[in-house]
Enzyme design. Structure first.
Site, PDB file in Angstrom:
ATOM      1  N   TYR A  52      -5.869 -12.743  -1.603  1.00 36.76           N
ATOM      2  CA  TYR A  52      -4.849 -13.117  -2.937  1.00 36.76           C
ATOM      3  C   TYR A  52      -4.286 -11.713  -2.739  1.00 36.76           C
ATOM      4  O   TYR A  52      -4.136 -10.745  -2.472  1.00 36.76           O
ATOM      5  CB  TYR A  52      -5.710 -13.052  -3.804  1.00 36.76           C
ATOM      6  N   MET A  91      -1.400  -9.635  -4.884  1.00 31.93           N
ATOM      7  CA  MET A  91      -1.259  -8.918  -6.810  1.00 31.93           C
ATOM      8  C   MET A  91      -0.336  -7.373  -6.731  1.00 31.93           C
ATOM      9  O   MET A  91       0.191  -6.999  -5.771  1.00 31.93           O
ATOM     10  CB  MET A  91      -2.904  -8.606  -6.883  1.00 31.93           C
ATOM     11  N   ASP A  92      -0.489  -7.910  -8.261  1.00 33.19           N
ATOM     12  CA  ASP A  92       1.019  -6.452  -8.951  1.00 33.19           C
ATOM     13  C   ASP A  92       0.079  -5.802  -9.981  1.00 33.19           C
ATOM     14  O   ASP A  92      -1.364  -6.412 -10.129  1.00 33.19           O
ATOM     15  CB  ASP A  92       1.793  -7.387  -9.550  1.00 33.19           C
ATOM     16  N   LYS A  93       0.284  -5.415  -9.798  1.00 33.60           N
ATOM     17  CA  LYS A  93       0.369  -4.043 -11.149  1.00 33.60           C
ATOM     18  C   LYS A  93       1.889  -4.424 -11.981  1.00 33.60           C
ATOM     19  O   LYS A  93       2.604  -3.912 -11.583  1.00 33.60           O
ATOM     20  CB  LYS A  93       0.011  -2.282 -11.434  1.00 33.60           C
ATOM     21  N   GLN A 108     -14.283  -4.657   0.483  1.00 36.51           N
ATOM     22  CA  GLN A 108     -13.036  -4.893   0.083  1.00 36.51           C
ATOM     23  C   GLN A 108     -12.412  -4.005   0.753  1.00 36.51           C
ATOM     24  O   GLN A 108     -12.525  -3.252   1.457  1.00 36.51           O
ATOM     25  CB  GLN A 108     -13.074  -4.785  -1.298  1.00 36.51           C
TER      26      GLN A 108
HETATM   27  C1  VOV Z   1     -15.475  -5.346  -3.855  1.00 34.15           C
HETATM   28  C2  VOV Z   1     -15.923  -4.374  -4.628  1.00 34.15           C
HETATM   29  C3  VOV Z   1     -14.857  -3.245  -5.332  1.00 34.15           C
HETATM   30  C4  VOV Z   1     -15.049  -1.656  -5.243  1.00 34.15           C
HETATM   31  C5  VOV Z   1     -15.922  -1.392  -4.969  1.00 34.15           C
HETATM   32  C6  VOV Z   1     -13.687  -1.426  -5.378  1.00 34.15           C
HETATM   33  C7  VOV Z   1     -13.277   0.047  -6.128  1.00 34.15           C
HETATM   34  C8  VOV Z   1     -11.861   0.838  -5.967  1.00 34.15           C
HETATM   35  C9  VOV Z   1     -11.518   2.114  -5.640  1.00 34.15           C
HETATM   36  C10 VOV Z   1     -12.881   2.889  -6.033  1.00 34.15           C
HETATM   37  C11 VOV Z   1     -10.045   2.135  -5.802  1.00 34.15           C
HETATM   38  C12 VOV Z   1      -9.513   3.497  -6.307  1.00 34.15           C
HETATM   39  C13 VOV Z   1      -8.854   4.370  -5.006  1.00 34.15           C
HETATM   40  C14 VOV Z   1      -8.843   3.636  -3.726  1.00 34.15           C
HETATM   41  O1  VOV Z   1      -9.758   3.586  -3.153  1.00 34.15           O
HETATM   42  O2  VOV Z   1      -8.443   3.379  -3.650  1.00 34.15           O
HETATM   43  C15 VOV Z   1      -9.738   0.534  -5.970  1.00 34.15           C
HETATM   44  C16 VOV Z   1      -8.058   0.529  -5.958  1.00 34.15           C
HETATM   45  C17 VOV Z   1      -8.021  -0.460  -6.173  1.00 34.15           C
HETATM   46  N1  VOV Z   1      -8.583  -2.080  -6.063  1.00 34.15           N
HETATM   47 FE1  VOV Z   1     -10.425  -1.757  -5.821  1.00 34.15          FE
HETATM   48  N2  VOV Z   1     -12.534  -1.912  -5.866  1.00 34.15           N
HETATM   49  C18 VOV Z   1     -13.207  -3.518  -5.436  1.00 34.15           C
HETATM   50  C19 VOV Z   1     -12.639  -5.019  -5.660  1.00 34.15           C
HETATM   51  C20 VOV Z   1     -11.295  -4.780  -5.761  1.00 34.15           C
HETATM   52  C21 VOV Z   1     -10.894  -5.836  -5.862  1.00 34.15           C
HETATM   53  C22 VOV Z   1     -11.469  -7.589  -6.017  1.00 34.15           C
HETATM   54  C23 VOV Z   1      -9.682  -6.226  -6.464  1.00 34.15           C
HETATM   55  C24 VOV Z   1      -8.532  -7.034  -7.144  1.00 34.15           C
HETATM   56  C25 VOV Z   1      -8.646  -6.688  -8.439  1.00 34.15           C
HETATM   57  C26 VOV Z   1      -9.422  -8.397  -9.263  1.00 34.15           C
HETATM   58  O3  VOV Z   1      -8.441  -8.141 -10.341  1.00 34.15           O
HETATM   59  O4  VOV Z   1      -9.180  -9.034  -9.317  1.00 34.15           O
HETATM   60  C27 VOV Z   1      -9.182  -5.072  -5.892  1.00 34.15           C
HETATM   61  C28 VOV Z   1      -8.112  -4.258  -6.279  1.00 34.15           C
HETATM   62  C29 VOV Z   1      -7.417  -3.089  -5.968  1.00 34.15           C
HETATM   63  C30 VOV Z   1      -6.606  -1.907  -5.764  1.00 34.15           C
HETATM   64  C31 VOV Z   1      -4.929  -3.434  -6.265  1.00 34.15           C
HETATM   65  C32 VOV Z   1      -6.673  -1.331  -6.163  1.00 34.15           C
HETATM   66  C33 VOV Z   1      -5.127   0.039  -5.818  1.00 34.15           C
HETATM   67  C34 VOV Z   1      -5.242   0.271  -7.250  1.00 34.15           C
HETATM   68  C35 VOV Z   1      -4.056   1.679  -7.170  1.00 34.15           C
HETATM   69  O5  VOV Z   1      -3.538   1.059  -8.275  1.00 34.15           O
HETATM   70  O6  VOV Z   1      -3.742   2.542  -6.507  1.00 34.15           O
HETATM   71  N3  VOV Z   1     -10.731  -3.980  -5.896  1.00 34.15           N
HETATM   72  N4  VOV Z   1     -10.907  -0.084  -5.705  1.00 34.15           N
END
Ligand code: VOV
Length: 249
Positions: A143, A145-147, A183
């Site tokens: 999917y 997504m946005d912030k 992810q």
């Molecule tokens: C499966 C597990 C999982 C794990 C361990 C994890 C961890 C992390 C870490 C440590 C970081 C930050 C450093 C980086 O690596 O960028 C991120 C970053 C990010 N994530 Fe995440 N995320 C997961 C999973 C995970 C999901 C399921 C989603 C969807 C959100 C949801 O509500 O549906 C998501 C989104 C994001 C996004 C959009 C970003 C970038 C944001 C930005 O503003 O730049 N993410 N994520």
């Protein structure tokens, strides 16, 4: 002005969703269908060769629901290669029996929200996350997504410190799913209609629902997350392709 996060950008991604024109496909003779699939599988072999050299990765998935029947996901070091792949696939005979359903263009992204003292260019773990070989886990979910940027809920006006603290909490939830959900986050600002693509893999499809639901209560998703259309399906091995296209005579 709030300080932008620094990003590391890896392989470019192209998620290509298609529906199959089953009535037209079923009109073909079984010899024609076999020869079309042979042509396609020969093309897939060239993708396998690229992946074996760690010069890209790909996955073929069957999608449940009326939004699409299949997704092909390609990752390559340059967007140019993705353009070539899309063009080459569109010229196959199999593509004549598909209709575009959705597509997404992005690039694998890591940000500097969590402190790290590693040199990204030298660290094998970071390199493997930026240039991932797609897992063969049974289920896939995608999917975009946005912030949010609305009134008092504007992610892009928060300080780096506030955003980092929220991302820490996000990462902690994610880490509880280690081994259950993998992810791949790909950035798409300037490339597509949403800001990120979220591609998830799981062995048990229910883990997608559990993780996404749990994250909805975490501030970064609860307050700032906006979501596009969800797609869910199964990873297809090369051996699954013929049965997927098989027609009962
Ligand atoms: C499966 C597990 C999982 C794990 C361990 C994890 C961890 C992390 C870490 C440590 C970081 C930050 C450093 C980086 O690596 O960028 C991120 C970053 C990010 N994530 Fe995440 N995320 C997961 C999973 C995970 C999901 C399921 C989603 C969807 C959100 C949801 O509500 O549906 C998501 C989104 C994001 C996004 C959009 C970003 C970038 C944001 C930005 O503003 O730049 N993410 N994520």
């Amino acid at each position: 002005m709030a300080e932008p996060a620094k990003t590391l950008d890896g392989w470019y991604c192209y998620h290509d969703f298609r529906t199959i024109d089953w009535p037209a496909w079923k009109q073909l003779s079984s010899e024609e269908r076999d020869s079309i699939l042979k042509e396609f599988l020969t093309m897939v072999e060239t993708w396998d060769a690229t992946q074996a050299k760690f010069e890209g990765s790909h996955g073929i998935y069957s999608i449940l629901g009326q939004k699409a029947d299949i997704m092909i996901l390609w990752l390559r070091p340059t967007m140019d290669e993705l353009m070539e792949l899309e063009g080459a696939f569109n010229k196959t005979r199999l593509a004549e029996f598909t209709k575009p359903a959705y597509s997404y263009v992005s690039v694998v992204e890591l940000s500097n929200y969590l402190p790290s003292d590693k040199d990204p260019a030298q660290d094998p773990e970071i390199q493997a996350r930026l240039k991932p070989i797609l897992p063969k886990w049974k289920y896939v979910c995608f999917y975009p997504m946005d912030k949010r940027r609305q009134g008092n809920d504007n992610w892009y006006m928060l300080s780096m410190e506030d955003r980092s603290s929220m991302m820490r909490s996000h990462g902690m939830i994610g880490r509880q799913y280690a081994g259950k959900v993998r992810q791949i986050i790909s950035g798409s600002v300037g490339f597509d209609d949403w800001e990120w693509g979220v591609t998830l893999y799981a062995h048990d499809v229910l883990e997608f629902k559990k993780l996404v639901y749990e994250m909805r209560f975490d501030e970064v998703s609860a307050r700032y997350g906006e979501f596009g259309t969800f797609y869910v399906g199964q990873t297809m091995d090369e051996d699954d392709i013929k049965p997927f296209f098989a027609v009962q005579e």
